[in-house]
Design a protein around this motif. Structure first.
Motif, PDB file in Angstrom:
ATOM      1  N   GLU A 186       0.744  -1.296  -0.021  1.00  0.00           N
ATOM      2  CA  GLU A 186       0.024  -0.046  -0.133  1.00  0.00           C
ATOM      3  C   GLU A 186       0.893   1.145   0.073  1.00  0.00           C
ATOM      4  O   GLU A 186       2.011   1.326   0.775  1.00  0.00           O
ATOM      5  N   PHE A 187       0.785   2.485  -0.729  1.00  0.00           N
ATOM      6  CA  PHE A 187       1.319   3.585  -1.047  1.00  0.00           C
ATOM      7  C   PHE A 187       0.666   4.484   0.187  1.00  0.00           C
ATOM      8  O   PHE A 187      -0.437   4.817   0.102  1.00  0.00           O
ATOM      9  N   LYS A 188       1.244   4.796   1.343  1.00  0.00           N
ATOM     10  CA  LYS A 188       0.908   5.662   2.111  1.00  0.00           C
ATOM     11  C   LYS A 188       1.989   6.238   2.749  1.00  0.00           C
ATOM     12  O   LYS A 188       3.115   5.731   3.092  1.00  0.00           O
ATOM     13  N   ASP A 189       1.989   8.005   3.076  1.00  0.00           N
ATOM     14  CA  ASP A 189       2.807   8.759   3.463  1.00  0.00           C
ATOM     15  C   ASP A 189       4.385   8.339   2.856  1.00  0.00           C
ATOM     16  O   ASP A 189       5.173   8.617   3.497  1.00  0.00           O
ATOM     17  N   GLY A 190       4.024   8.367   1.469  1.00  0.00           N
ATOM     18  CA  GLY A 190       5.124   8.347   0.698  1.00  0.00           C
ATOM     19  C   GLY A 190       6.029   7.309   0.478  1.00  0.00           C
ATOM     20  O   GLY A 190       7.010   7.228  -0.035  1.00  0.00           O
ATOM     21  N   THR A 191       5.509   6.232   1.119  1.00  0.00           N
ATOM     22  CA  THR A 191       6.230   4.826   0.926  1.00  0.00           C
ATOM     23  C   THR A 191       5.374   3.715   0.752  1.00  0.00           C
ATOM     24  O   THR A 191       4.066   3.923   1.105  1.00  0.00           O
ATOM     25  N   PHE A 192       5.763   2.686   0.245  1.00  0.00           N
ATOM     26  CA  PHE A 192       5.013   1.515   0.131  1.00  0.00           C
ATOM     27  C   PHE A 192       5.371   0.432   1.238  1.00  0.00           C
ATOM     28  O   PHE A 192       6.482   0.119   1.552  1.00  0.00           O
ATOM     29  N   ASN A 193       4.189   0.147   1.835  1.00  0.00           N
ATOM     30  CA  ASN A 193       4.519  -0.993   2.980  1.00  0.00           C
ATOM     31  C   ASN A 193       3.564  -2.120   2.643  1.00  0.00           C
ATOM     32  O   ASN A 193       2.451  -1.943   2.158  1.00  0.00           O
ATOM     33  N   VAL A 194       4.044  -3.354   2.707  1.00  0.00           N
ATOM     34  CA  VAL A 194       3.511  -4.485   2.295  1.00  0.00           C
ATOM     35  C   VAL A 194       2.446  -4.928   3.510  1.00  0.00           C
ATOM     36  O   VAL A 194       2.744  -4.987   4.771  1.00  0.00           O
ATOM     37  N   VAL A 195       1.234  -5.124   3.056  1.00  0.00           N
ATOM     38  CA  VAL A 195       0.059  -5.314   3.863  1.00  0.00           C
ATOM     39  C   VAL A 195      -0.344  -6.804   4.025  1.00  0.00           C
ATOM     40  O   VAL A 195      -1.147  -7.282   4.857  1.00  0.00           O
ATOM     41  N   HIS A 196      -0.101  -7.450   2.763  1.00  0.00           N
ATOM     42  CA  HIS A 196      -0.596  -8.909   2.817  1.00  0.00           C
ATOM     43  C   HIS A 196       0.481  -9.433   1.945  1.00  0.00           C
ATOM     44  O   HIS A 196       1.256  -9.193   1.083  1.00  0.00           O
ATOM     45  N   VAL A 197       0.710 -10.838   2.136  1.00  0.00           N
ATOM     46  CA  VAL A 197       1.410 -11.790   1.669  1.00  0.00           C
ATOM     47  C   VAL A 197       0.467 -12.908   1.068  1.00  0.00           C
ATOM     48  O   VAL A 197      -0.029 -13.527   1.912  1.00  0.00           O
ATOM     49  N   LEU A 198       0.408 -13.321  -0.226  1.00  0.00           N
ATOM     50  CA  LEU A 198      -0.422 -14.483  -0.983  1.00  0.00           C
ATOM     51  C   LEU A 198       0.570 -15.579  -1.301  1.00  0.00           C
ATOM     52  O   LEU A 198       1.414 -15.132  -2.224  1.00  0.00           O
ATOM     53  N   ALA A 199       0.483 -16.546  -0.587  1.00  0.00           N
ATOM     54  CA  ALA A 199       1.349 -17.563  -0.822  1.00  0.00           C
ATOM     55  C   ALA A 199       0.728 -18.919  -0.951  1.00  0.00           C
ATOM     56  O   ALA A 199       0.846 -19.892  -0.116  1.00  0.00           O
ATOM     57  N   GLU A 200      -0.001 -19.143  -2.222  1.00  0.00           N
ATOM     58  CA  GLU A 200      -0.603 -20.536  -2.405  1.00  0.00           C
ATOM     59  C   GLU A 200       0.104 -21.223  -3.453  1.00  0.00           C
ATOM     60  O   GLU A 200      -0.059 -22.644  -3.440  1.00  0.00           O
ATOM     61  N   HIS A 201       0.755 -20.669  -4.380  1.00  0.00           N
ATOM     62  CA  HIS A 201       1.279 -21.128  -5.441  1.00  0.00           C
ATOM     63  C   HIS A 201       2.432 -22.204  -5.044  1.00  0.00           C
ATOM     64  O   HIS A 201       3.428 -21.665  -4.179  1.00  0.00           O
ATOM     65  N   ASP A 202       2.902 -23.242  -5.828  1.00  0.00           N
ATOM     66  CA  ASP A 202       4.126 -24.037  -5.463  1.00  0.00           C
ATOM     67  C   ASP A 202       5.335 -23.520  -6.257  1.00  0.00           C
ATOM     68  O   ASP A 202       6.410 -23.948  -5.854  1.00  0.00           O
ATOM     69  N   GLN A 203       5.057 -22.796  -7.412  1.00  0.00           N
ATOM     70  CA  GLN A 203       6.320 -22.493  -8.200  1.00  0.00           C
ATOM     71  C   GLN A 203       6.272 -20.958  -8.607  1.00  0.00           C
ATOM     72  O   GLN A 203       5.283 -20.407  -8.164  1.00  0.00           O
ATOM     73  N   ARG A 204       7.122 -20.485  -9.164  1.00  0.00           N
ATOM     74  CA  ARG A 204       7.073 -18.999  -9.548  1.00  0.00           C
ATOM     75  C   ARG A 204       5.911 -18.337 -10.275  1.00  0.00           C
ATOM     76  O   ARG A 204       5.343 -19.010 -11.176  1.00  0.00           O
ATOM     77  N   VAL A 205       5.571 -17.360  -9.568  1.00  0.00           N
ATOM     78  CA  VAL A 205       4.254 -16.482 -10.285  1.00  0.00           C
ATOM     79  C   VAL A 205       4.776 -15.686 -11.408  1.00  0.00           C
ATOM     80  O   VAL A 205       5.686 -15.080 -11.557  1.00  0.00           O
ATOM     81  N   THR A 206       3.879 -15.888 -12.363  1.00  0.00           N
ATOM     82  CA  THR A 206       4.221 -15.467 -13.681  1.00  0.00           C
ATOM     83  C   THR A 206       3.443 -14.401 -14.204  1.00  0.00           C
ATOM     84  O   THR A 206       3.913 -13.645 -15.102  1.00  0.00           O
TER      85      THR A 206
END
Length: 134
Positions: free
Chosen positions: A59-79
């Motif tokens: 999320e872009f807030k106060d001039g920086t990007f901060n990670v708010v969620h991590v989606l981790a269901e795939h078994d190999q590289r997301v394309t």
């Protein structure tokens, strides 16, 4: 987890270090590549994959990007990642030959879509009405 997109350390809610969001290459000290990304409708959030099986939503807030969620269901590289502007759903596909449709109700929940292909899924895109994808 929260972290700066430029390689800052991600932290758990208790403040302990989790890992680096974008690992730096040991020789060049540059961030490793991002395999794909998509922006939400108003551009305030970005979903990206740092060339692995995870998708980070920042999320872009106060001039920086901060990670708010991590989606981790795939078994190999997301394309590929596509963010539907009207339904706010995220579509991801991967070298594991699967696609996921992610719906958010406070927490991102995946729905596995079985692709009947025998090779890696390299690209996926929502249709104009956001009910189908190809």
């Amino acid at each position: 987890p929260t972290a700066g997109v430029g390689g800052g350390p991600a932290k758990k809610q208790d403040g302990s270090l989790l890992y680096h969001v974008l690992k730096l290459d040991d020789t060049s000290k540059r961030p490793l590549s991002i395999s794909c990304f998509a922006l939400n409708k108003d551009g305030s959030m970005v979903a990206f994959s740092p060339n692995n099986n995870e998708v980070y939503i920042a999320e872009f807030k106060d001039g920086t990007f901060n990670v708010v969620h991590v989606l981790a269901e795939h078994d190999q590289r997301v394309t590929s990642i596509d963010w539907a502007p009207n339904t706010n759903r995220i579509l991801t596909c991967s070298e594991d030959r699967n696609a996921y449709v992610w719906d958010c109700d406070g927490v991102w929940k995946p729905t596995l879509v079985l692709l009947r292909i025998n090779r890696a899924a390299t690209y996926a895109k929502w249709s104009n009405n956001e009910k189908k994808f190809a």
